[in-house]
Design a protein around this motif. Structure first.
Motif, PDB file in Angstrom:
ATOM      1  N   CYS A 189      27.865  42.469  33.764  1.00  7.29           N
ATOM      2  CA  CYS A 189      29.031  41.766  33.235  1.00  7.29           C
ATOM      3  C   CYS A 189      29.372  42.409  31.889  1.00  7.29           C
ATOM      4  O   CYS A 189      28.813  43.461  31.555  1.00  7.29           O
ATOM      5  CB  CYS A 189      28.650  40.294  33.088  1.00  7.29           C
ATOM      6  SG  CYS A 189      30.021  39.204  32.710  1.00  7.29           S
ATOM      7  N   ASP A 219      46.444  36.511  38.083  1.00  5.55           N
ATOM      8  CA  ASP A 219      45.247  37.364  37.903  1.00  5.55           C
ATOM      9  C   ASP A 219      45.287  38.490  38.938  1.00  5.55           C
ATOM     10  O   ASP A 219      45.630  38.252  40.094  1.00  5.55           O
ATOM     11  CB  ASP A 219      43.961  36.542  38.077  1.00  5.55           C
ATOM     12  CG  ASP A 219      42.753  37.236  37.467  1.00  5.55           C
ATOM     13  OD1 ASP A 219      42.278  36.784  36.412  1.00  5.55           O
ATOM     14  OD2 ASP A 219      42.310  38.262  38.037  1.00  5.55           O
ATOM     15  N   GLU A 238      32.878  40.196  25.520  1.00  3.18           N
ATOM     16  CA  GLU A 238      34.143  40.677  24.931  1.00  3.18           C
ATOM     17  C   GLU A 238      34.130  40.130  23.517  1.00  3.18           C
ATOM     18  O   GLU A 238      34.609  39.039  23.251  1.00  3.18           O
ATOM     19  CB  GLU A 238      35.359  40.286  25.771  1.00  3.18           C
ATOM     20  CG  GLU A 238      35.675  38.802  25.943  1.00  3.18           C
ATOM     21  CD  GLU A 238      34.546  37.999  26.596  1.00  3.18           C
ATOM     22  OE1 GLU A 238      33.925  38.516  27.521  1.00  3.18           O
ATOM     23  OE2 GLU A 238      34.314  36.871  26.158  1.00  3.18           O
ATOM     24  N   VAL A 290      24.901  29.339  30.486  1.00  3.22           N
ATOM     25  CA  VAL A 290      24.237  28.244  29.759  1.00  3.22           C
ATOM     26  C   VAL A 290      25.295  27.376  29.068  1.00  3.22           C
ATOM     27  O   VAL A 290      26.290  27.886  28.558  1.00  3.22           O
ATOM     28  CB  VAL A 290      23.289  28.807  28.678  1.00  3.22           C
ATOM     29  CG1 VAL A 290      22.613  27.671  27.905  1.00  3.22           C
ATOM     30  CG2 VAL A 290      22.255  29.745  29.278  1.00  3.22           C
ATOM     31  N   SER A 313      34.606  38.607  32.696  1.00  9.04           N
ATOM     32  CA  SER A 313      33.466  38.113  31.902  1.00  9.04           C
ATOM     33  C   SER A 313      32.992  36.765  32.417  1.00  9.04           C
ATOM     34  O   SER A 313      31.870  36.356  32.139  1.00  9.04           O
ATOM     35  CB  SER A 313      33.857  37.985  30.428  1.00  9.04           C
ATOM     36  OG  SER A 313      34.075  39.255  29.885  1.00  9.04           O
ATOM     37  N   SER A 314      33.856  36.067  33.142  1.00  5.30           N
ATOM     38  CA  SER A 314      33.462  34.775  33.722  1.00  5.30           C
ATOM     39  C   SER A 314      32.898  34.929  35.131  1.00  5.30           C
ATOM     40  O   SER A 314      32.680  33.924  35.810  1.00  5.30           O
ATOM     41  CB  SER A 314      34.677  33.835  33.787  1.00  5.30           C
ATOM     42  OG  SER A 314      35.287  33.705  32.539  1.00  5.30           O
TER      43      SER A 314
HETATM   44  C1  LIG Z   1      26.056  38.341  30.960  1.00 10.22           C
HETATM   45  C2  LIG Z   1      26.845  37.289  30.270  1.00 10.22           C
HETATM   46  C3  LIG Z   1      26.244  36.111  29.904  1.00 10.22           C
HETATM   47  C4  LIG Z   1      26.973  35.125  29.255  1.00 10.22           C
HETATM   48  N1  LIG Z   1      26.341  33.959  28.978  1.00 10.22           N
HETATM   49  C5  LIG Z   1      27.068  32.925  28.503  1.00 10.22           C
HETATM   50  C6  LIG Z   1      26.481  31.656  28.416  1.00 10.22           C
HETATM   51  O1  LIG Z   1      25.316  31.472  28.786  1.00 10.22           O
HETATM   52  N2  LIG Z   1      27.234  30.623  27.954  1.00 10.22           N
HETATM   53  C7  LIG Z   1      28.534  30.792  27.590  1.00 10.22           C
HETATM   54  O2  LIG Z   1      29.164  29.816  27.163  1.00 10.22           O
HETATM   55  N3  LIG Z   1      29.123  32.006  27.673  1.00 10.22           N
HETATM   56  C8  LIG Z   1      28.426  33.067  28.129  1.00 10.22           C
HETATM   57  N4  LIG Z   1      29.006  34.295  28.278  1.00 10.22           N
HETATM   58  C9  LIG Z   1      30.354  34.526  27.746  1.00 10.22           C
HETATM   59  C10 LIG Z   1      31.436  34.013  28.651  1.00 10.22           C
HETATM   60  O3  LIG Z   1      31.090  34.236  30.018  1.00 10.22           O
HETATM   61  C11 LIG Z   1      32.772  34.666  28.302  1.00 10.22           C
HETATM   62  O4  LIG Z   1      32.993  34.579  26.907  1.00 10.22           O
HETATM   63  C12 LIG Z   1      33.907  33.967  29.030  1.00 10.22           C
HETATM   64  O5  LIG Z   1      33.630  33.872  30.398  1.00 10.22           O
HETATM   65  C13 LIG Z   1      35.202  34.754  28.796  1.00 10.22           C
HETATM   66  O6  LIG Z   1      36.224  34.169  29.577  1.00 10.22           O
HETATM   67  P1  LIG Z   1      37.698  34.731  29.478  1.00 10.22           P
HETATM   68  O7  LIG Z   1      38.513  33.845  30.332  1.00 10.22           O
HETATM   69  O8  LIG Z   1      38.104  34.927  28.063  1.00 10.22           O
HETATM   70  O9  LIG Z   1      37.634  36.221  30.095  1.00 10.22           O
HETATM   71  P2  LIG Z   1      37.470  36.708  31.613  1.00 10.22           P
HETATM   72  O10 LIG Z   1      36.561  35.843  32.350  1.00 10.22           O
HETATM   73  O11 LIG Z   1      37.144  38.167  31.574  1.00 10.22           O
HETATM   74  O12 LIG Z   1      38.893  36.507  32.249  1.00 10.22           O
HETATM   75  C14 LIG Z   1      39.947  37.416  32.004  1.00 10.22           C
HETATM   76  C15 LIG Z   1      40.765  37.533  33.262  1.00 10.22           C
HETATM   77  O13 LIG Z   1      41.901  38.352  32.974  1.00 10.22           O
HETATM   78  C16 LIG Z   1      42.226  39.037  34.157  1.00 10.22           C
HETATM   79  N5  LIG Z   1      43.097  40.185  33.843  1.00 10.22           N
HETATM   80  C17 LIG Z   1      42.725  41.433  33.459  1.00 10.22           C
HETATM   81  N6  LIG Z   1      43.806  42.197  33.289  1.00 10.22           N
HETATM   82  C18 LIG Z   1      44.874  41.418  33.567  1.00 10.22           C
HETATM   83  C19 LIG Z   1      46.274  41.671  33.600  1.00 10.22           C
HETATM   84  N7  LIG Z   1      46.785  42.882  33.299  1.00 10.22           N
HETATM   85  N8  LIG Z   1      47.123  40.658  33.949  1.00 10.22           N
HETATM   86  C20 LIG Z   1      46.625  39.423  34.268  1.00 10.22           C
HETATM   87  N9  LIG Z   1      45.297  39.139  34.244  1.00 10.22           N
HETATM   88  C21 LIG Z   1      44.442  40.125  33.905  1.00 10.22           C
HETATM   89  C22 LIG Z   1      40.866  39.437  34.724  1.00 10.22           C
HETATM   90  O14 LIG Z   1      40.922  39.738  36.108  1.00 10.22           O
HETATM   91  C23 LIG Z   1      40.033  38.215  34.419  1.00 10.22           C
HETATM   92  O15 LIG Z   1      39.948  37.343  35.525  1.00 10.22           O
HETATM   93  C24 LIG Z   1      28.318  35.318  28.925  1.00 10.22           C
HETATM   94  C25 LIG Z   1      28.941  36.511  29.283  1.00 10.22           C
HETATM   95  C26 LIG Z   1      28.219  37.481  29.967  1.00 10.22           C
HETATM   96  C27 LIG Z   1      28.904  38.742  30.355  1.00 10.22           C
END
Ligand SMILES: Cc1cc2nc3c(=O)[nH]c(=O)nc-3n(C[C@H](O)[C@H](O)[C@H](O)COP(=O)(O)OP(=O)(O)OC[C@H]3O[C@@H](n4cnc5c(N)ncnc54)[C@H](O)[C@@H]3O)c2cc1C
Length: 385
Positions: A311, A33, A314, A50, A43-44
């Motif tokens: 935040c 990362d 996606e 919740v 996004s996390s």
């Molecule tokens: C305000 C808000 C409220 C939410 N509420 C809820 C809820 O109540 N309950 C629920 O279940 N979900 C909720 N969600 C949704 C949930 O948080 C997301 O769907 C989830 O966290 C997405 O996780 P992810 O691992 O796919 O993405 P991310 O958490 O975005 O992780 C992606 C990672 O990729 C890394 N990255 C970027 N570019 C590169 C690269 N070139 N090479 C390597 N790594 C890279 C980033 O640094 C990041 O750490 C909410 C989201 C938001 C924004």
């Protein structure tokens, strides 16, 4: 292949749980990362999310959430990390009760508790809430909230403790793969037998020809309001997680840990660049939130803003996850499109992705890229609720 080398790019909820599951199944894992697990751009990121099993008639997510909750509970007990708080969730339904009706049926069919709370009873139990415009109240006892950024950091630590490695680096964007492996932003390469990209809102730019606008990052503001000194009406157990499905879908968390009373509006905001955009809340957003609180939680009228997060969701066009193999690169898997509901599913997503990478299963057609090739007549219906 025994003990395959797997590089997992992206240490958000999807990536850290996938890396942990792969390590536990014998893979040699490198988690990568650019800014750290659960960082402020991811996004996390942020404090809390919740966890609930209510998903209308979408039994696939109800089952996934139940599976994930079981794993969250088991791991949290084992790690003594305090990542999960099962406060229950209070669902406030407006004139349209279809989401509540469908959820109640699904949960009943799956043997999961969801209690109907009569309005007079709700008013007695939750005097801090004004129930104007609410036609029905449901209580989901197993629901609650998770610590978000902290959980990502903790699970990434476990990956390392259990034999994997973590590297602060970025895949070059767009992703390029050759005989040396995946190109990194610093010009070097990372080689492995399989590559998993769990890069949340960055997936579109990393894979412009395959994902592109199928994962759209939208700006979401989250506010923390200060509660009156010593007032326990806004902390659990007096107040659980609450979700208001009235005119707009809004929700919040009890003020349990000194950071204030969390409030968020689920309406998708403007498109955001997750790398370069500022993370300051807008005055209009704060004012809208204050107005809402004054109506629904009258004792919080005029409560000061004590914190905020910006935040991003996606989201895919249909709000369903994306979990698929790269159509041309057999060694590459792509997962994301959490669409505002992905965090809680982390442990279940990790199991699904690990099984795919290790060749134990095939992609579920509901989550593949193929589904976007034939948009439904009448267009996409975003938000499954
Ligand atoms: C305000 C808000 C409220 C939410 N509420 C809820 C809820 O109540 N309950 C629920 O279940 N979900 C909720 N969600 C949704 C949930 O948080 C997301 O769907 C989830 O966290 C997405 O996780 P992810 O691992 O796919 O993405 P991310 O958490 O975005 O992780 C992606 C990672 O990729 C890394 N990255 C970027 N570019 C590169 C690269 N070139 N090479 C390597 N790594 C890279 C980033 O640094 C990041 O750490 C909410 C989201 C938001 C924004």
């Amino acid at each position: 292949m025994t003990n395959p080398r797997v590089a997992v790019f992206g240490a958000g909820a999807f990536g850290v749980w996938t890396a942990l599951e792969l390590v536990r199944r014998g893979a040699v894992v490198t988690l990568v990362d650019p800014w750290g697990p659960g960082n402020a751009r991811a996004s996390s990121g942020g404090r809390t999310r919740v966890i609930r099993a209510t998903y209308g008639s979408h039994v696939v997510y109800t089952r996934m959430a139940v599976r994930a909750l079981k794993r969250w509970r088991e791991y949290d007990t084992q790690w003594k990390a305090g990542l999960l708080r099962q406060t229950g969730a209070l669902w406030l339904l407006g004139a349209d009760t279809s989401f509540g009706d469908a959820s109640a049926k699904t949960l009943r069919d799956e043997g999961i508790s969801l209690d109907e709370v009569g309005l007079p009873d709700a008013e007695r139990r939750f005097p801090q809430i004004a129930f104007e415009g609410i036609s029905r109240v449901l209580f989901e006892p197993d629901a609650g909230y998770l610590f978000a950024s902290r959980a990502c950091a903790h699970v990434a630590d476990r990956v390392v403790v259990e034999g994997g490695s973590y590297r602060q680096a970025a895949a070059a964007s767009p992703v390029a793969i050759d005989g040396r492996g995946v190109g990194l932003a610093d010009g070097s390469s990372l080689d492995a037998d399989c590559f998993v990209f769990t890069c949340g809102p960055w997936l579109g730019t990393l894979f412009p020809d395959i994902v592109g606008s199928l994962v759209t990052p939208t700006r979401q503001e989250v506010y923390y309001f200060g509660v009156p000194a010593g007032d326990m009406r806004f902390a659990s157990p007096a107040l659980p997680v609450w979700l208001d499905c009235g005119e707009q879908f809004t929700y919040g968390m009890p003020a349990d840990d000194g950071h204030g009373f969390k409030f968020a509006d689920d309406t998708p905001g403007a498109v955001i660049d997750p790398t370069s955009d500022e993370r300051m809340p807008t005055t209009e957003g704060v004012e809208r939130a204050s107005r809402y609180l004054a109506g629904r939680f009258p004792a919080l009228r005029g409560a000061p803003l004590v914190g905020s997060e910006v935040c991003q969701y996606e989201s895919t066009p249909d709000s369903h996850f994306l979990i698929d193999r790269h159509p041309r690169e057999q060694r590459v898997w792509i997962a994301g499109g959490g669409s505002g509901h992905g965090f809680k599913m982390g442990p279940a997503i990790g199991e699904i992705l690990a099984a795919l990478v290790l060749g134990e299963s095939t992609p579920d057609p509901r989550f593949t890229l193929e589904r976007f090739k034939t948009p439904p007549t009448g267009g996409w219906a975003p938000k499954w609720s």
